[in-house]
Structures are given as C-alpha cells and as structure tokens.
Scaffold this motif. Structure first.
Motif, PDB file in Angstrom:
ATOM      1  N   ARG A  72      -8.386 -44.533 -53.311  1.00  9.91           N
ATOM      2  CA  ARG A  72      -7.280 -44.859 -54.211  1.00  9.91           C
ATOM      3  C   ARG A  72      -6.196 -45.687 -53.517  1.00  9.91           C
ATOM      4  NH1 ARG A  72      -7.448 -41.773 -58.822  1.00  9.91           N
ATOM      5  NH2 ARG A  72      -9.050 -40.168 -58.846  1.00  9.91           N
ATOM      6  N   ILE A  73      -6.292 -45.799 -52.213  1.00 15.54           N
ATOM      7  CA  ILE A  73      -5.287 -46.545 -51.454  1.00 15.54           C
ATOM      8  C   ILE A  73      -5.651 -48.033 -51.478  1.00 15.54           C
ATOM      9  CG2 ILE A  73      -4.135 -46.792 -49.225  1.00 15.54           C
ATOM     10  CD1 ILE A  73      -5.027 -43.934 -48.578  1.00 15.54           C
ATOM     11  N   THR A  74      -4.690 -48.864 -51.761  1.00 12.75           N
ATOM     12  CA  THR A  74      -4.926 -50.309 -51.785  1.00 12.75           C
ATOM     13  C   THR A  74      -5.049 -50.838 -50.369  1.00 12.75           C
ATOM     14  OG1 THR A  74      -3.671 -50.520 -53.845  1.00 12.75           O
ATOM     15  CG2 THR A  74      -4.028 -52.526 -52.555  1.00 12.75           C
ATOM     16  N   GLY A  75      -6.162 -51.499 -50.077  1.00 10.64           N
ATOM     17  CA  GLY A  75      -6.376 -52.051 -48.747  1.00 10.64           C
ATOM     18  C   GLY A  75      -5.815 -53.449 -48.626  1.00 10.64           C
ATOM     19  N   SER A  76      -5.212 -53.732 -47.493  1.00 11.37           N
ATOM     20  CA  SER A  76      -4.612 -55.057 -47.270  1.00 11.37           C
ATOM     21  C   SER A  76      -5.490 -55.939 -46.401  1.00 11.37           C
ATOM     22  CB  SER A  76      -3.242 -54.898 -46.599  1.00 11.37           C
ATOM     23  OG  SER A  76      -3.365 -54.258 -45.330  1.00 11.37           O
TER      24      SER A  76
ATOM     25  N   LEU B  41       0.761 -42.297 -46.142  1.00  9.44           N
ATOM     26  CA  LEU B  41       1.275 -41.002 -45.686  1.00  9.44           C
ATOM     27  C   LEU B  41       2.800 -40.975 -45.739  1.00  9.44           C
ATOM     28  CD1 LEU B  41      -1.096 -40.404 -42.639  1.00  9.44           C
ATOM     29  CD2 LEU B  41      -1.056 -39.086 -44.764  1.00  9.44           C
ATOM     30  N   ASN B  42       3.422 -42.091 -45.348  1.00 11.35           N
ATOM     31  CA  ASN B  42       4.891 -42.157 -45.378  1.00 11.35           C
ATOM     32  C   ASN B  42       5.433 -42.078 -46.802  1.00 11.35           C
ATOM     33  OD1 ASN B  42       4.977 -42.400 -42.592  1.00 11.35           O
ATOM     34  ND2 ASN B  42       5.010 -44.641 -42.614  1.00 11.35           N
ATOM     35  N   GLU B  43       4.627 -42.501 -47.765  1.00 11.51           N
ATOM     36  CA  GLU B  43       5.040 -42.438 -49.171  1.00 11.51           C
ATOM     37  C   GLU B  43       4.839 -41.053 -49.775  1.00 11.51           C
ATOM     38  OE1 GLU B  43       2.658 -45.413 -50.942  1.00 11.51           O
ATOM     39  OE2 GLU B  43       3.770 -47.104 -50.074  1.00 11.51           O
ATOM     40  N   GLY B  44       4.304 -40.114 -48.970  1.00 15.84           N
ATOM     41  CA  GLY B  44       4.139 -38.759 -49.462  1.00 15.84           C
ATOM     42  C   GLY B  44       2.807 -38.468 -50.127  1.00 15.84           C
ATOM     43  N   ARG B  45       1.783 -39.289 -49.871  1.00 12.92           N
ATOM     44  CA  ARG B  45       0.434 -39.097 -50.435  1.00 12.92           C
ATOM     45  C   ARG B  45       0.472 -38.931 -51.954  1.00 12.92           C
ATOM     46  NH1 ARG B  45      -2.925 -34.813 -46.920  1.00 12.92           N
ATOM     47  NH2 ARG B  45      -4.514 -35.486 -48.418  1.00 12.92           N
ATOM     48  N   PRO B  46       0.914 -39.949 -52.692  1.00 13.97           N
ATOM     49  CA  PRO B  46       1.057 -39.822 -54.150  1.00 13.97           C
ATOM     50  C   PRO B  46      -0.242 -39.549 -54.892  1.00 13.97           C
ATOM     51  CG  PRO B  46       1.281 -42.119 -53.455  1.00 13.97           C
ATOM     52  CD  PRO B  46       1.312 -41.291 -52.213  1.00 13.97           C
ATOM     53  N   PHE B  47      -1.394 -39.850 -54.290  1.00 14.02           N
ATOM     54  CA  PHE B  47      -2.668 -39.636 -54.985  1.00 14.02           C
ATOM     55  C   PHE B  47      -3.388 -38.378 -54.514  1.00 14.02           C
ATOM     56  CE2 PHE B  47      -2.564 -44.462 -54.557  1.00 14.02           C
ATOM     57  CZ  PHE B  47      -1.828 -44.612 -55.722  1.00 14.02           C
ATOM     58  N   GLN B  48      -2.699 -37.518 -53.760  1.00 13.01           N
ATOM     59  CA  GLN B  48      -3.368 -36.372 -53.155  1.00 13.01           C
ATOM     60  C   GLN B  48      -4.028 -35.469 -54.193  1.00 13.01           C
ATOM     61  OE1 GLN B  48      -0.844 -33.923 -50.727  1.00 13.01           O
ATOM     62  NE2 GLN B  48      -2.518 -32.644 -50.003  1.00 13.01           N
ATOM     63  N   PHE B  49      -3.351 -35.249 -55.317  1.00 15.03           N
ATOM     64  CA  PHE B  49      -3.866 -34.326 -56.320  1.00 15.03           C
ATOM     65  C   PHE B  49      -4.349 -35.036 -57.575  1.00 15.03           C
ATOM     66  CE2 PHE B  49      -0.365 -32.031 -54.087  1.00 15.03           C
ATOM     67  CZ  PHE B  49      -1.189 -31.269 -53.294  1.00 15.03           C
ATOM     68  N   ALA B  50      -4.459 -36.352 -57.496  1.00 19.30           N
ATOM     69  CA  ALA B  50      -4.923 -37.101 -58.658  1.00 19.30           C
ATOM     70  C   ALA B  50      -6.403 -36.852 -58.881  1.00 19.30           C
ATOM     71  CB  ALA B  50      -4.667 -38.599 -58.460  1.00 19.30           C
ATOM     72  N   GLN B  51      -6.809 -36.807 -60.140  1.00 24.37           N
ATOM     73  CA  GLN B  51      -8.203 -36.570 -60.489  1.00 24.37           C
ATOM     74  C   GLN B  51      -8.863 -37.873 -60.928  1.00 24.37           C
ATOM     75  OE1 GLN B  51      -9.780 -33.346 -60.296  1.00 24.37           O
ATOM     76  NE2 GLN B  51      -7.986 -33.341 -58.987  1.00 24.37           N
TER      77      GLN B  51
ATOM     78  N   GLN C 114       1.139 -41.093 -63.893  1.00 23.05           N
ATOM     79  CA  GLN C 114       1.325 -41.249 -62.468  1.00 23.05           C
ATOM     80  C   GLN C 114       2.121 -40.067 -61.941  1.00 23.05           C
ATOM     81  OE1 GLN C 114       3.164 -45.010 -61.690  1.00 23.05           O
ATOM     82  NE2 GLN C 114       1.319 -46.183 -62.137  1.00 23.05           N
ATOM     83  N   ILE C 115       1.700 -39.569 -60.788  1.00 24.66           N
ATOM     84  CA  ILE C 115       2.408 -38.429 -60.208  1.00 24.66           C
ATOM     85  C   ILE C 115       3.824 -38.861 -59.849  1.00 24.66           C
ATOM     86  CG2 ILE C 115       2.478 -36.839 -58.258  1.00 24.66           C
ATOM     87  CD1 ILE C 115      -0.528 -36.897 -58.191  1.00 24.66           C
ATOM     88  N   PRO C 116       4.839 -38.156 -60.363  1.00 27.97           N
ATOM     89  CA  PRO C 116       6.216 -38.556 -60.076  1.00 27.97           C
ATOM     90  C   PRO C 116       6.566 -38.374 -58.606  1.00 27.97           C
ATOM     91  CG  PRO C 116       6.160 -36.411 -61.153  1.00 27.97           C
ATOM     92  CD  PRO C 116       4.760 -36.948 -61.204  1.00 27.97           C
ATOM     93  N   ASP C 117       7.426 -39.231 -58.129  1.00 26.03           N
ATOM     94  CA  ASP C 117       7.867 -39.152 -56.740  1.00 26.03           C
ATOM     95  C   ASP C 117       9.038 -38.179 -56.674  1.00 26.03           C
ATOM     96  OD1 ASP C 117       8.321 -39.538 -54.095  1.00 26.03           O
ATOM     97  OD2 ASP C 117       9.295 -41.487 -54.305  1.00 26.03           O
ATOM     98  N   LEU C 118       8.712 -36.890 -56.636  1.00 28.31           N
ATOM     99  CA  LEU C 118       9.744 -35.855 -56.633  1.00 28.31           C
ATOM    100  C   LEU C 118      10.259 -35.613 -55.220  1.00 28.31           C
ATOM    101  CD1 LEU C 118       8.042 -33.297 -59.044  1.00 28.31           C
ATOM    102  CD2 LEU C 118       9.738 -35.035 -59.605  1.00 28.31           C
ATOM    103  N   LYS C 119      11.547 -35.473 -55.087  1.00 27.84           N
ATOM    104  CA  LYS C 119      12.170 -35.226 -53.794  1.00 27.84           C
ATOM    105  C   LYS C 119      12.662 -33.783 -53.770  1.00 27.84           C
ATOM    106  CE  LYS C 119      11.621 -39.534 -52.588  1.00 27.84           C
ATOM    107  NZ  LYS C 119      10.629 -39.912 -51.564  1.00 27.84           N
ATOM    108  N   PHE C 120      11.902 -32.904 -53.105  1.00 25.28           N
ATOM    109  CA  PHE C 120      12.279 -31.507 -53.048  1.00 25.28           C
ATOM    110  C   PHE C 120      13.132 -31.232 -51.807  1.00 25.28           C
ATOM    111  CE2 PHE C 120       8.221 -31.369 -55.409  1.00 25.28           C
ATOM    112  CZ  PHE C 120       8.665 -30.729 -56.552  1.00 25.28           C
ATOM    113  N   ASP C 121      14.054 -30.321 -51.965  1.00 23.29           N
ATOM    114  CA  ASP C 121      14.824 -29.843 -50.820  1.00 23.29           C
ATOM    115  C   ASP C 121      14.032 -28.705 -50.191  1.00 23.29           C
ATOM    116  OD1 ASP C 121      16.580 -28.983 -48.946  1.00 23.29           O
ATOM    117  OD2 ASP C 121      18.139 -28.302 -50.325  1.00 23.29           O
ATOM    118  N   LYS C 122      13.343 -28.997 -49.107  1.00 16.21           N
ATOM    119  CA  LYS C 122      12.473 -27.998 -48.476  1.00 16.21           C
ATOM    120  C   LYS C 122      13.224 -27.063 -47.540  1.00 16.21           C
ATOM    121  CE  LYS C 122       8.488 -31.071 -48.832  1.00 16.21           C
ATOM    122  NZ  LYS C 122       7.390 -31.775 -48.131  1.00 16.21           N
ATOM    123  N   GLY C 123      14.521 -27.274 -47.402  1.00 20.76           N
ATOM    124  CA  GLY C 123      15.321 -26.381 -46.584  1.00 20.76           C
ATOM    125  C   GLY C 123      15.132 -26.599 -45.095  1.00 20.76           C
TER     126      GLY C 123
END
Length: 441
Positions: A159-163, A178-188, A197-206
């Motif tokens: 799913r990753i676009t190759g350059s 990986l730096n983008e947070g693996r947006p396709f990790q759970f995509a089916q 598209q999986i939203p780019d959620l920013k969680f406060d992980k503490g």
C-alpha cells in the motif's frame, strides 16, 4: 575481446559495502551499454548497477545476499575491443562511477549512465491480492529487513507508494511511511475503493517510563491485531457445573500421581472434554482459505501457557482425541514444563487446530479471547468457583453448594454461525457436567 574486473562501486561517501540483491545478467549472457547487470542494496538505498559498455558476463564472483566491500571484484566481464577502448578512453575503472553518473541527489544516488533500452528484468516478485495494492511489489532485502524490524506485512508494504524506478519501494519510502504513523496498518484489502481513509488522529499518549517490547511481545501484538481485524469475532457463553469433575479429581489426584508419577491438573480433563465435542462438531475444527473452508482431519488442541517473561505461547497437544487421560496428562505436563524452562521446540507449537485459554488460572471469572489464527474458534475457561445453586429434582428444588465455571467461545463468524457455536459450546459443558465419577484412571 578482453576480460575486465567489475568492482563493487562506491555509492556514497559513508558507504563501505553493499549487498548484492540479484544478478539480472546471468553468466554467459551478453549485454549492451546501460543494461542493468545487478541490483545492490546499502543501508541507505537500493541501487541498479549498469554496464558501462557492451559485452558478455563471464563469471559472478559473489551470489545473491552476499555482502561485498566497496572496490572488491564482483564479476568478470568480457568486453568487445571497441568497448574496451572506449572504457579506457574515458579513464574510468570498470565498476566505479563519476559524480555525474551518481545522479543529482546525495540521499538517493542513482547509478545509471543513460536511458538505453534494457532487457526485461527477471526478479522475484510477490503478488498481493488487492486492486488497492501495488500488485507487483519487489521487496529488496533492505526493505524486507526494515519491514521485519517494524512488523510490517507484505500486504501493508504493497500500500506504500514507491518512489523508485517502476514504482519500486525504497528504504526512504518505508521510513517516511513509519514517520507518518503507518496510516495503512489496519486497512483491509477491498475489491473496490470505499472512499474511507484512516484519520490521522493525534492522541496524547502521556508521559512515563518507557518499556520497549521484546520480540515475542511484538509478535503477539501483531498476531492479535491481525486476528481482530481479519475475523469478525463473536463470543458465546455458557455456565457449567463441574462438581462431579472436581470431586473426582480431588479424590484421585494423589493416587494418580503416585501410580503414574504425573500430576493430574484440570487441563487434561478440559482437553478431553473439548476433543470429544470437536469430533461431534467437526466444522469448528476448520480454517478459512479464501472462499474455501478447510476442515482439519486431526484434532490438535493448543493451550495458552504463560512464559517466565509474562508472554503467552501456545504449545500443542497433537491428536488429542486419540489420547487417553494419562497420555493427555503426560503431554500437558511436559509442554508446561518446557514452557516454564524456555525449552519448547518449534514442533511443540505447530499445527494447532483449536485453542483453549484457561483465564481462570489468573482468577478471571470469564474472558473474551481473540482467535488464534488461522483457527475458527477459541475457548476460554474461567475460574472454578463454589456457590449456592438451585438444583431441580423430582422431589422438588433444593439449594446446594456446587463448583461452577463459565465457558466462553470466541468464533469467526465468517465460518461459524451462532447455532454451530452455541451447540458446540453446550456440548463441551455437557461433557464436563456428565463426568463419570466412577471412572478409573
């Protein structure tokens, strides 16, 4: 005709060695100027090594996956007289490149002399079943190593676009992903675009103490995520009266151990009851393969077991339906002992067709286990707890102290429907409740 030593080129100021991915020109084959002779991976990028002139490949000095220092001879080429003269005129040792040949980018060096027609490359391709994916992804050893380190599946890589050339995946592509947070990790994988598209959620992980996962914990995490996102989980529950089983074990465990030199735990008793139920409902003992259901002929019961590290592993009792109680006790004690001493072998954990997780060991009343892929279901047994129960008798109802336990079955609703799951779970409970108190061991 003259033979020339072809050396591992220098592909950057800090690069001291390269890994040969594969040879695109085999021994005895001819090539033209600009044809790609081999592919080389470094810790920064994958590179295509071109032929500086026309000739014939005489010998490979190193094979695929070989790590070769810069400047080492990797092949012997036979060049035509005209090609040899041209190479000498250019004053460029074969296998080394000028700054112009390295390309304009210092981060992603390109090792092409000029765009000339090249032979069709014969490389290992991994085809991935999704129209959403890049269907022909070449996974180089470098990219494969990065993917394994971060537990990225081939489907996710696709799913990753190759350059790179022809859409090839580079290390930098994976790093950026990986730096983008693996947006396709759970995509089916889907046949048609859904628009989601999986939203780019920013969680406060503490903040707090950082504990790095060990390799096994990472593998468990990946396996659980895969199972939870692949199989639609449904959980059914029943309650079983284990009074007869508990009383029989309490009355016989000392004599059993004295006679057989083996402890008698509840595990072999549970496996015995489950194996009998699986024989009655063989569709539970299955796996899904595309649109086909594979019904297993062997009944191999896996039992989730805790390791000293706290991680869980699933050793397997093979052909559990063909073993008597003593054989089951011997095998379960052996596997638990091996797990405790970190001595389990690969064969001890392979081939499971149905899994039992005894959450009661930790004091839990019940649990909702995640299916151990590629199985169709998993059983959780809760703690055995004494409590007052209303017992129906011909002469009237009575209140008695009984040993009760909850059973929970998580099943893959793609394979198993509610009727099958409920019937199977009820059969396990019946086998436990109808335990023969007078049986001999």
């Amino acid at each position: 005709m003259s033979e020339i030593a072809f050396k591992m080129p220098k592909m950057g100021e800090s690069i001291t060695e390269g890994t040969i991915i594969n040879w695109l020109v085999q021994e005895g084959e001819s090539f033209e100027e600009g044809d790609i002779l081999c592919e080389v991976a470094t810790d920064k990028v994958d590179n295509e090594i071109p032929a500086p002139a026309a000739g014939t490949m005489r010998q490979h000095k190193f094979g695929p996956k070989a790590v070769v220092p810069v400047g080492e001879v990797i092949a012997i080429l036979e060049m035509s007289d005209k090609s040899a003269d041209s190479t000498q005129t250019n004053s460029l040792p074969l296998g080394e490149m000028s700054e112009g040949q390295r390309g304009n980018s210092s981060k992603e060096p390109s090792i092409k002399t000029k765009d000339l027609p090249k032979k069709k490359k014969e490389v290992n391709m991994r085809s991935l079943p999704s129209k959403e994916n890049n269907e022909n992804v070449f996974i180089s050893p470098l990219v494969d190593a990065v993917a394994r380190k971060h537990h990225i599946s081939y489907e996710e890589l696709a799913r990753i676009t190759g350059s790179g050339k022809e859409g090839r995946l580079r290390k930098s592509d994976v790093t950026n992903y990986l730096n983008e947070g693996r947006p396709f990790q759970f995509a089916q994988a889907v046949a048609k675009p859904s628009g989601f598209q999986i939203p780019d959620l920013k969680f406060d992980k503490g903040k707090g103490k950082i504990v790095e996962m060990d390799r096994m914990r990472q593998m468990i995490a990946d396996h659980m995520v895969f199972s939870a996102t692949t199989a639609p989980h449904v959980t059914a529950y029943v309650e079983a009266d284990l009074t007869k089983m508990v009383q029989w074990r309490n009355a016989n465990k000392v004599a059993f151990q004295k006679k057989n030199n083996e402890k008698l735990t509840f595990t072999p008793l549970f496996i015995e009851a489950v194996a009998k139920a699986v024989k009655d409902f063989p569709m539970i003992n299955s796996s899904l393969d595309g649109t086909n259901i594979i019904v297993k002929k062997d009944i191999n019961i896996g039992m989730a077991t805790a390791l000293p590290s706290g991680n869980l592993i699933v050793p397997v009792v093979h052909n559990a339906d063909k073993k008597n109680l003593l054989e089951l006790a011997v095998k379960t004690n052996e596997l638990v002992g091996k797990a405790r001493d970190n001595k389990l072998k690969a064969d001890d954990t392979k081939g499971s067709t149905f899994t039992i997780s005894n959450v009661g060991t930790f004091g839990s009343i019940m649990g909702t286990p995640i299916i151990n892929q590629p199985e169709a279901a998993i059983l959780a047994t809760g703690i055995i707890k004494k409590r007052a129960e209303v017992i129906e008798k011909p002469e009237g109802d009575t209140i008695e102290i009984r040993s009760m336990m909850y059973l929970s079955l998580s099943f893959d609703h793609r394979i198993v429907d509610g009727y099958l799951a409920g019937s199977f779970l009820r059969r396990i409970a019946d086998n436990m409740e109808q335990f023969d108190f007078k049986r001999k061991y």
